[in-house]
Each structure stands twice: as C-alpha cells, then as structure tokens.
Design an enzyme around this catalytic site. Sequence first.
Site, PDB file in Angstrom:
ATOM      1  N   LYS A 177       0.001   4.007  -2.759  1.00  0.00           N
ATOM      2  CA  LYS A 177      -1.066   4.967  -2.414  1.00  0.00           C
ATOM      3  C   LYS A 177      -0.436   6.298  -2.332  1.00  0.00           C
ATOM      4  O   LYS A 177      -1.351   7.284  -2.459  1.00  0.00           O
ATOM      5  CB  LYS A 177      -2.190   4.476  -1.118  1.00  0.00           C
ATOM      6  CG  LYS A 177      -2.928   3.176  -1.612  1.00  0.00           C
ATOM      7  CD  LYS A 177      -3.523   2.689  -0.372  1.00  0.00           C
ATOM      8  CE  LYS A 177      -4.127   1.477  -0.817  1.00  0.00           C
ATOM      9  NZ  LYS A 177      -4.401   0.655   0.372  1.00  0.00           N
ATOM     10  N   SER A 191       0.796  -1.178  -0.026  1.00  0.00           N
ATOM     11  CA  SER A 191      -0.030  -0.014  -0.069  1.00  0.00           C
ATOM     12  C   SER A 191       0.835   1.178   0.009  1.00  0.00           C
ATOM     13  O   SER A 191       0.051   2.359   0.199  1.00  0.00           O
ATOM     14  CB  SER A 191      -1.061   0.001   1.195  1.00  0.00           C
ATOM     15  OG  SER A 191      -1.970  -0.910   1.124  1.00  0.00           O
ATOM     16  N   LYS A 247       3.452   6.323   4.945  1.00  0.00           N
ATOM     17  CA  LYS A 247       2.290   5.508   4.423  1.00  0.00           C
ATOM     18  C   LYS A 247       2.793   4.092   4.577  1.00  0.00           C
ATOM     19  O   LYS A 247       3.861   3.701   4.508  1.00  0.00           O
ATOM     20  CB  LYS A 247       2.036   5.540   2.698  1.00  0.00           C
ATOM     21  CG  LYS A 247       0.907   4.658   2.464  1.00  0.00           C
ATOM     22  CD  LYS A 247      -0.383   5.031   2.995  1.00  0.00           C
ATOM     23  CE  LYS A 247      -1.321   4.025   2.771  1.00  0.00           C
ATOM     24  NZ  LYS A 247      -1.335   2.920   3.558  1.00  0.00           N
ATOM     25  N   SER A 303      -5.810   3.446   4.597  1.00  0.00           N
ATOM     26  CA  SER A 303      -5.373   2.673   3.343  1.00  0.00           C
ATOM     27  C   SER A 303      -6.586   1.870   2.718  1.00  0.00           C
ATOM     28  O   SER A 303      -6.430   0.550   2.399  1.00  0.00           O
ATOM     29  CB  SER A 303      -4.399   1.731   3.977  1.00  0.00           C
ATOM     30  OG  SER A 303      -3.609   0.870   3.038  1.00  0.00           O
TER      31      SER A 303
END
Length: 363
Positions: free
Chosen positions: A63, A60, A219, A115
Amino acid sequence: MGKYIRMIIIALLASAILFPQVTDAETSVSVSAEHAVLLDAKSGRVLYEKNAYESSLIASTTKIMTAIIAIESGKLSEDVKVSERAIRTEGSSIYLTEGEKIPLIDLVYGLMLRSGNDSAVAIAEHVGGSVEGFTYMMNQKARWLGMNDSHFENPHGLDGESHYSSAYDLALLMAYAMKNETFREVTGSEMYKSDNRSYSWKNKNKLLTRLYDPTTGGKTGFTKKAGRTLVTSAEKDGMKLVAVTLNAPDDWQDHQRMYEFGFDHYETYQLQEEGFATSNGERYYLPRDIFYPLTSEEQKQIDSVFYPALSTVDPHLAGVRHFQIADQLLIQTPVWNERPYDSFVGEWAAYLKRLTGVVPWST
C-alpha cells in the site's frame, strides 16, 4: 555533442552518484525476519541486510506504492464513488459502503493508517480507471524506481503468484515516498478523522504511536503466507533511515534493533560541497553536495581519488572522483573543467530530481 550522447553521459554519471557501491558494514545486529534491510535514505547506502535482495510476499506493505501513486495523481481533493468491487474486497477494511462518495485523501489515510483493502480498490479504480489499469501504473513506477525484484498484481497486497517484492526494493520505495510532503504527513499521523465518519482512524504502526520515538512513518502488513511484514522510517540527529522486515515474528523489536544499530554506529559526513575547487593549481567544478553515512573507523580511512576523463568523452568533463576505503569504492561523482552550460545543467538537474524523488515521475 548531440542531445542523445549528452543524455547517455547524464544517465551514466547520475547512476554513478545515486547507486553507490557499498562496503561491508558491521553486522552485529540480530533480527527474527527472514528478509531485512536497513537503508540510509539520503545516500542509498545499505547499513545492514539479511536476504534483502530475494523476492518475497509483502502483504499490505504494498500500500506504500498505492498511496504514493494516489498522492502524485493530483486528484486528492476529488470525491471517489465507491464501487461494489471495492466493498467486496476481502481482508482488512475501513467499511466503505457501495455508492458512498468520499475524498481521495481520506481513502489514502484509511489505506495507510487502517490498511483498508476496500480503500485500496476504490483508490485504484478512481486513479487508474480500473484495478488492472492501476496495477499497470504500479509496475511502471517500480521500474522507474529501480525495484528490479518486484512485481505487483493488486493495490492491496493480498497474496498472489506474481505479487512480490524484496526488502531492498521496499526500502527504495519508502525512501522515495518519504520525499513527498503529503506522504510524510499521512504516514506520520497517529490518527485521522474523515468527515464521512463519526470516529477517528488510529494508525496501526505501533513504532510510531508508542514504541520508538524517532519513527516518522511506515506500513504494517500480514497474511498467513507472508507472515508479518513491516516497513518504517526513522530520523535522529539529521540521519534518515528506512527499515524493512519480511516474515518477521518479532518485527517491532527487529526495527528498533536495526535503528539503534544504525544510529549508534554511523554518522552522516559531508564528503563534497557543490561549487568550484582548486587542486594542483587547476580549477574544477564539483556538481553537487555529497553526504554519506560512515562509521568512525571508516571516516578515518576514507580517501578520494581522481581519475581523468578521456578527452573524447566531453571537453567539459575533467574526470571522475572516487570516494573509497582501500580498494573498496563507496561513491563516485563527475568533476568538470568548468560549470557545464545551462542546457546541460538543466537536463542533469531534471534527471536527478526525478531519480531522487524531488519531483515525481510523470505518469
């Protein structure tokens, strides 16, 4: 001199400034990650790396790219109608419902703080027209940013054969994204409440929320194949660093160790001030301020060397200035006989702004 030749000179000189060579730095830090990097966000100098240029699954942390493209789209105030495809996306979710209308900015917060894979697909369909169209935009952006070991096939980071990046590429991406005020606000938020929800979303980035005070954003990511992935940013005493770990069982500690190593061993020094300077009775124009992280020992050893330009290149170009330690080049910059004419300065400034993320590339 024709515009084509001028732009070649701009590109060559800009790359000389923006992508400096790197000296061997001290490596007295240990991390659990298979791939890791610590990057000085201002200069681009790598302060520590471990298999940082090898492509890997990134989960993730993908992202970050999705978020910055959404932010730069200029559509943050628009309402997004959530599709069936979005709500059926597997993995982590912010529990969107089909047909729900929600502001794009809320989806970006849900993407970065919780997320949400459903949020990623909803963003992609609204901004890119389709997931496939948005993925094309992601790969275009990656090329513009010099992410040479990266390829995206989705906006959320679920494992795919052609979905990968490297620790170094993700650091470049994060350094770029952190130049955007809205992105900094989103990634640096501990909580966010959408008007579409009766509860707040809490940021999953524990470095930001409770573990490491200098943290400014980041992140998280995880899949069984990728392992734990993490991209964060931190700032202390004016030094801005980005840390990336891929497949790291102890990622929270890895990032703290790298940051403390960077903040303890390096200090940002100003190597050059923009403006006119005199040397050996000659007056020159230096086109920009240069700040660079150095250890205390490197600061004692650094030297600048001037190399005259060939007279056939450009009559205004005096040469190139190298900042180096012994024979190891750190960074180089052009030196002009006089301040270049306004049209050249304008082209130079626009090129640098795009490359350094001061203004976004057009899409």
